[in-house]
Design an enzyme around this catalytic site. Sequence first.
Site, PDB file in Angstrom:
ATOM      1  CD  GLU A 128      -3.148   1.018   0.231  1.00  0.00           C
ATOM      2  OE1 GLU A 128      -2.714   1.160  -0.675  1.00  0.00           O
ATOM      3  OE2 GLU A 128      -4.093   0.974   0.871  1.00  0.00           O
ATOM      4  CB  THR A 181      -3.361   8.109  -1.993  1.00  0.00           C
ATOM      5  OG1 THR A 181      -4.452   7.179  -2.607  1.00  0.00           O
ATOM      6  CG2 THR A 181      -3.560   8.109  -0.672  1.00  0.00           C
TER       7      THR A 181
END
Length: 310
Positions: A128, A181
């Site tokens: 991630e 993000t």
Amino acid sequence: MNEIKIFCPATIANLNCGFDVMGTCLEGIGDEMIIRKTPEKGIRITKITGADLPTETEKNVAGVAALAIIKNLGIDFGFEIEIHKKIKAGSGIGSSSASAAGAVFGINELLGKPFSKHELVDFAMKGEAIASGCEHADNVAPCLLGGFTLVRGYNPLDVIRIESPSELYAVVLHPHIEVKTADARAVLQPMIPLKDAITQTGNLGGLIAGLYTSDYELIGRSLKDVIIEPLRKHLIPNFDEVKNAALLNDALGSGISGAGPSIFALCKGQDKAEKVAFAMSESYQNTGIAFDMHISKINPNGVKILEVRN
């Protein structure tokens, strides 16, 4: 067991008041992955469909997560990974997390489950970090464990799984724009006012209490974000209008899914979820931006096996 095909579900992170610590798992929306043992050591990404993503192992979230788990075990063989993306990158519903979680889940299954699902979260976080710039578990934890998850702490990692109330549904509007993000994190402020911290803490406690007691009204009262949403909502066209449409049509609460651009709402019952989805769709059509709508129950299981081949 030499090859496994798995379903890697989409997730909603943050849930308004739980930035970087709360998430939930969706049904019916997700990627598929095929993972197979190979005599050659290491990890190879052999195929990616549905997205233009790097096949270099060290640049791919699934590859990095997979490397983390095999490095821990010190095995003398390797794995090939195929990734079939159905969750668009940058959608805000856990595209990178699905790949990272799926990779470690599949490898763990093929190795006879040396790790628990909770232990797999730590490996998935390594992947991630490639997408977001930091290790966080608010997407990978619900993807692996199902239901709702609370990340109580990161040092050491402490994840608590919470069952979803039986009538809880999620509605997600996914605009066909991308909010990275890293960009969404760049607008955040390092310091927050004490009064906002107190409000957010109360809401987070209320959300968790509401989930445990199936108190839908309490869940709704708690789905409020006074810290992150005000800084990020300008990245999503018509955000306020869509959120208001959801709330005016009996959504318990609504907000930004993950880093965006997806907008989610939680609802009690399928009928209200369908009503809310229609209202959100009507509101967003004014932008002229294409979008997808999803209605989903909360997925209690997380990543699951679709097929096993010996």
